[in-house]
Design a protein around this motif. Structure first.
Motif, short mmCIF file in Angstrom:
data_model
loop_
_atom_site.label_atom_id
_atom_site.label_comp_id
_atom_site.label_asym_id
_atom_site.label_seq_id
_atom_site.Cartn_x
_atom_site.Cartn_y
_atom_site.Cartn_z
N ALA A 40 -55.14 27.72 78.13
CA ALA A 40 -55.81 28.93 78.43
C ALA A 40 -55.36 29.89 77.12
O ALA A 40 -56.01 30.63 76.45
CB ALA A 40 -55.52 29.81 79.64
N VAL A 41 -53.96 30.12 77.10
CA VAL A 41 -53.26 30.80 75.81
C VAL A 41 -53.75 30.39 74.56
O VAL A 41 -54.18 31.13 73.79
CB VAL A 41 -51.83 30.89 75.98
N GLY A 42 -53.81 28.96 74.39
CA GLY A 42 -54.40 28.45 73.16
C GLY A 42 -55.83 28.96 72.93
O GLY A 42 -56.32 29.18 71.51
N ARG A 43 -56.66 28.98 74.08
CA ARG A 43 -57.95 29.42 73.60
C ARG A 43 -57.95 31.02 73.03
O ARG A 43 -58.67 31.31 72.31
CB ARG A 43 -58.94 29.50 74.94
N VAL A 44 -56.93 31.92 73.65
CA VAL A 44 -56.80 32.98 73.04
C VAL A 44 -56.84 33.00 71.67
O VAL A 44 -57.31 33.85 70.78
CB VAL A 44 -55.78 33.86 73.72
N PHE A 45 -55.73 32.25 71.05
CA PHE A 45 -55.47 32.09 69.65
C PHE A 45 -56.88 31.66 69.05
O PHE A 45 -57.03 32.15 67.83
CB PHE A 45 -54.15 31.39 69.62
N ALA A 46 -57.18 30.61 69.64
CA ALA A 46 -58.69 30.05 69.01
C ALA A 46 -59.55 31.37 68.65
O ALA A 46 -60.12 31.47 67.88
CB ALA A 46 -59.28 28.97 69.77
N PRO A 88 -47.67 52.88 77.45
CA PRO A 88 -47.76 52.35 76.31
C PRO A 88 -46.43 52.14 75.75
O PRO A 88 -46.41 52.39 74.64
CB PRO A 88 -48.59 53.34 75.44
N LEU A 89 -45.55 51.19 76.32
CA LEU A 89 -44.51 50.84 75.48
C LEU A 89 -43.87 49.32 75.94
O LEU A 89 -44.07 48.95 77.46
CB LEU A 89 -42.98 51.61 76.45
N THR A 90 -43.91 48.56 74.83
CA THR A 90 -43.61 47.22 75.04
C THR A 90 -42.14 46.76 74.65
O THR A 90 -41.68 47.38 73.70
CB THR A 90 -44.51 46.31 74.00
N LEU A 91 -41.36 46.11 75.61
CA LEU A 91 -40.08 45.83 75.29
C LEU A 91 -39.95 44.37 75.02
O LEU A 91 -40.36 43.62 75.53
CB LEU A 91 -39.18 46.08 76.61
N VAL A 92 -39.24 44.21 73.96
CA VAL A 92 -38.69 42.85 73.59
C VAL A 92 -37.55 42.48 73.95
O VAL A 92 -36.53 43.24 73.71
CB VAL A 92 -38.99 42.64 71.73
N LEU A 93 -37.40 41.44 74.54
CA LEU A 93 -36.12 41.02 75.37
C LEU A 93 -35.98 39.49 75.09
O LEU A 93 -36.88 38.60 74.74
CB LEU A 93 -36.34 41.27 76.85
N LYS A 94 -34.73 38.95 75.45
CA LYS A 94 -34.50 37.52 75.39
C LYS A 94 -35.40 36.85 76.53
O LYS A 94 -35.30 37.08 77.53
CB LYS A 94 -33.08 37.43 75.56
N ARG A 95 -35.83 35.65 76.05
CA ARG A 95 -36.86 35.08 76.85
C ARG A 95 -36.06 34.10 77.84
O ARG A 95 -35.12 33.38 77.50
CB ARG A 95 -37.81 34.13 76.12
N LEU A 96 -36.58 33.68 78.94
CA LEU A 96 -36.18 32.52 79.86
C LEU A 96 -36.65 31.30 79.07
O LEU A 96 -37.74 31.13 78.49
CB LEU A 96 -36.67 32.67 81.09
N PRO A 97 -36.05 30.15 79.16
CA PRO A 97 -36.45 29.07 78.39
C PRO A 97 -37.90 28.30 78.98
O PRO A 97 -38.48 27.70 78.36
CB PRO A 97 -35.45 27.99 79.20
N ASP A 98 -38.23 28.60 80.34
CA ASP A 98 -39.53 28.18 80.74
C ASP A 98 -40.80 29.01 80.33
O ASP A 98 -42.08 28.78 80.70
CB ASP A 98 -39.64 28.07 82.28
N VAL A 99 -40.65 30.18 79.54
CA VAL A 99 -41.58 30.74 78.89
C VAL A 99 -42.47 29.84 77.82
O VAL A 99 -41.85 29.57 77.15
CB VAL A 99 -41.28 32.24 78.34
N PRO A 100 -43.69 29.77 77.87
CA PRO A 100 -44.28 28.67 77.10
C PRO A 100 -44.13 29.23 75.48
O PRO A 100 -44.36 30.30 75.20
CB PRO A 100 -45.80 28.80 77.45
N ASP A 101 -43.91 28.31 74.75
CA ASP A 101 -43.71 28.57 73.13
C ASP A 101 -44.96 29.08 72.68
O ASP A 101 -44.67 29.95 71.67
CB ASP A 101 -43.36 27.38 72.57
N VAL A 102 -45.92 28.97 73.05
CA VAL A 102 -47.31 29.25 72.72
C VAL A 102 -47.38 30.74 72.59
O VAL A 102 -47.96 31.71 72.00
CB VAL A 102 -48.41 28.54 73.20
N VAL A 103 -46.94 31.35 73.78
CA VAL A 103 -46.81 32.78 73.80
C VAL A 103 -45.69 33.68 73.01
O VAL A 103 -46.29 34.60 72.53
CB VAL A 103 -46.30 33.30 75.74
N THR A 104 -44.67 32.95 72.91
CA THR A 104 -43.54 33.44 71.95
C THR A 104 -43.64 33.24 70.57
O THR A 104 -42.89 33.76 69.87
CB THR A 104 -42.12 33.16 72.51
N GLY A 105 -44.31 32.49 70.18
CA GLY A 105 -44.73 31.94 68.83
C GLY A 105 -43.36 31.14 68.58
O GLY A 105 -42.83 30.78 67.36
N GLY A 106 -42.81 30.63 69.48
CA GLY A 106 -41.52 29.53 69.30
C GLY A 106 -40.13 30.56 69.03
O GLY A 106 -39.13 30.18 68.92
#
Ligand code: TXA
Ligand code: MG
Length: 330
Positions: A40-46, A88-106
């Motif tokens: 589904a996230v792949g479709r967002v990119f497409a 309207p505030l987004t926080l960038v944090l260290k990810r957990l390993p199971d967050v899909p790479d497609v979401v974090t751009g690797g």
């Protein structure tokens, strides 16, 4: 035509089935998919035409869900969440390993926010998980701030548009990186640098030295298709008069209307919050108006105009290479 609805339960069902749903937020409309559903996230990119290494923000229902996505969460994240979320505030944090790479751009980080829109908060509460959602526009273009903008941008490509009316803020969220020794502003927005520093009680860095990539900070982004040039005060009207002799031009001001023969002059509000709310809708209308050139009055350099100045510079940057317009003439 995509389906347009206010039915949250229906939107939840579409998302749970792997659908892509445009969602209202207080900033801009997002193009959402289940953040754990790689396809589904792949479709967002497409749909967006977005390069795969550009990470998405994961939208969550509350700060309690931060630990579903991030690790080593600093206390400052919770302090900011208490003060600014939903908002309207987004926080960038260290990810957990199971967050899909497609979401974090690797990358080894993940961006998270709780949006302040009643329909989308209800959607997130019922959905339970996180929704990966970039702004609901084609890559590099203006973010949509009204449901009809999403229709115009994405047409039939999206399964459903959840209609939450016009966006209250009108510019994308402030992005703050909390993964380094000092907090780092990656994108200015409605939550100001001063407000962040006041709550954190220490300085927030900005500029080029963050360790993370935030591609929304590409110089040319948030751009209309019509060439756009930023000019201050007097030069604006001189250049407008000159250009109007040979071209169809629009002038976007905020400091009061002068009228100019042969030009379309649009005056936005002089308060930054009101200006921000209307900016993208106005640029969209001008973009559809068949103009050769949009001249925009430069905004004040003060902190409260920072996010607007940032977006205007990016909107103009896409057109620097065009010949014949004032920037090349010095
Ligand atoms: O207000 C907003 O933030 C809207 C609404 C829909 O929430 N969303 C939005 O998403 O503007 P988008 O994808 O157009 O911009 C998100 C920005 C991009 O510049 C992206 O690079 C950055 O967030 N970003 C996402 N994940 C990141 C990460 N892990 N590290 C650094 N930057 C990240
Ligand atoms: Mg965007």
């Amino acid at each position: 035509m995509p389906e347009i609805s206010r039915d949250v339960a229906y939107a939840v069902a579409r998302l749970a089935a792997g659908g892509v749903v445009a969602i209202p937020t207080e900033t801009v409309y997002g193009l959402a998919a289940d953040a754990r559903n790689v396809e589904a996230v792949g479709r967002v990119f497409a749909i967006k035409g977005r390069p795969a290494d550009h990470p998405l923000i994961v939208h969550i229902g509350g700060a309690a869900q931060l630990s579903d996505w991030a690790k080593d969460i600093p206390a400052e994240a919770y302090t900011l969440a208490r003060r600014f979320w939903p908002g309207p505030l987004t926080l960038v944090l260290k990810r957990l390993p199971d967050v899909p790479d497609v979401v974090t751009g690797g990358q080894d980080t993940v961006a998270l926010r709780v949006p302040a829109h009643p329909l989308t908060l209800e959607l997130l509460r019922r959905f339970g998980g996180g929704l990966a959602a970039p702004s609901a526009n084609r890559f590099g273009r203006l973010s949509p701030t009204r449901p009809e903008h999403v229709v115009a941008e994405l047409d039939g490509a999206v399964d459903l548009i959840l209609d939450g009316g016009p966006c209250r803020v009108g510019l994308e969220s402030t992005i703050l990186d909390l993964t380094g020794d000092e907090p780092h502003l990656l994108r200015p927005g409605a939550v100001s640098l001063a407000a962040l520093e006041a709550v954190l009680g220490r300085p927030v860095a900005r500029g080029g030295k963050s360790r993370v990539r935030a591609p929304g900070s590409l110089p040319a982004h948030y751009a209309p298709a019509t060439p756009l040039v930023l000019l201050a005060g007097d030069r604006l009207w001189q250049e407008a008069a000159r250009q109007a002799a040979t071209a169809r031009i629009a002038v976007l001001t905020h400091s009061g209307a002068e009228s100019l023969p042969r030009a379309t002059v649009v005056t936005l509000p002089s308060r930054p919050e009101d200006y921000a709310r209307e900016l993208y809708a106005t640029l969209r209308e001008l973009d559809a108006g068949g103009f050769d050139l949009i001249l925009v009055e430069a905004v004040p350099e003060s902190e409260e105009w920072l996010a607007i100045a940032d977006r205007l510079q990016r909107a103009a940057a896409g057109h620097r290479e065009l010949g014949g317009f004032p920037q090349q003439r010095g």
